[in-house]
Design a protein around this motif. Structure first.
Motif: not given
Length: 212
Positions: A78-89, A177-184
């Motif tokens: 139901p949640d249509k917001a874009p997915m992303k992962i924040i690689f912070d460590k 250089a962190l975080p690295v954000v991975l937009n899915l």
């Protein structure tokens, strides 16, 4: 036969950021007294599932199944917001005692991503069940491999030196250089060509935005 995995690649912005980290660490091997291999910036990615060596006639069925699994999973969400992962460590894998990789990891992962990973990995299980028995990390642990550490061998260049531990904090400018954000934005099926001129070839892609 083809060596396959399913992944999402880092964007060019973060490829450039992490390429700069590599350039700022020409002496890291001397600090750790280990031979290391940086992942080429254009190959930085998060693996959803490593399928291993698969017969070529299964590539199309895998592609079709992959598309159906992702489409159905996103259709139920139901949640249509874009997915992303924040690689912070950064972490040493598998551990300090036997280091093999330095990876980037997220402190938190969206439950929708975990659900999608379960769906894809379970739905494709018939294609990689034998490989699963060999994997060191069997559960889904989202990460981006930054560099690999060669198995410890005493050499003239790096004689055995007890007590040296690999610490991500030794990597100059990594924190900056962190975080690295991975937009899915898409998930891709990739063939890995091994050997001297190793390369990645995208065989199939599922755009996430168009499915939402």
């Amino acid at each position: 036969m083809s060596r396959l995995f399913i992944a999402t690649f880092a964007s060019e912005k973060y490829q450039r950021q992490l390429a700069e980290v590599q350039l700022q660490n020409p002496d890291l091997e001397a600090v750790w007294r280990r031979k290391i291999r940086w992942v080429k910036p254009e190959r930085l990615h998060m693996t959803w599932v490593f399928l291993g060596t698969v017969s070529n006639d299964l590539i199309q069925p895998i592609s079709d199944m992959m598309s159906n699994l992702i489409t159905n999973e996103l259709g139920r969400e139901p949640d249509k917001a874009p997915m992303k992962i924040i690689f912070d460590k950064a972490e040493v894998w598998p551990d300090q005692r036997k280091p093999r990789q330095i990876v980037l990891r997220p402190s938190d992962v969206d439950n929708r991503i975990l659900s999608l990973a379960r769906t894809v990995r379970t739905g494709l299980l018939e294609f990689y069940f034998d490989q699963l028995q060999k994997e060191e990390f069997r559960s889904f642990k989202p990460h981006i491999t930054l560099l690999r550490v060669e198995r410890r061998q005493e050499t003239q260049k790096f004689p055995r030196t007890p007590g040296i531990k690999l610490k991500p904090s030794d990597i100059v400018e990594l924190d900056d250089a962190l975080p690295v954000v991975l937009n899915l934005d898409k998930i891709v099926l990739v063939e890995s060509h091994m050997g001297k001129n190793s390369s990645y070839q995208v065989l199939h892609e599922v755009p996430m935005a168009s499915k939402r």
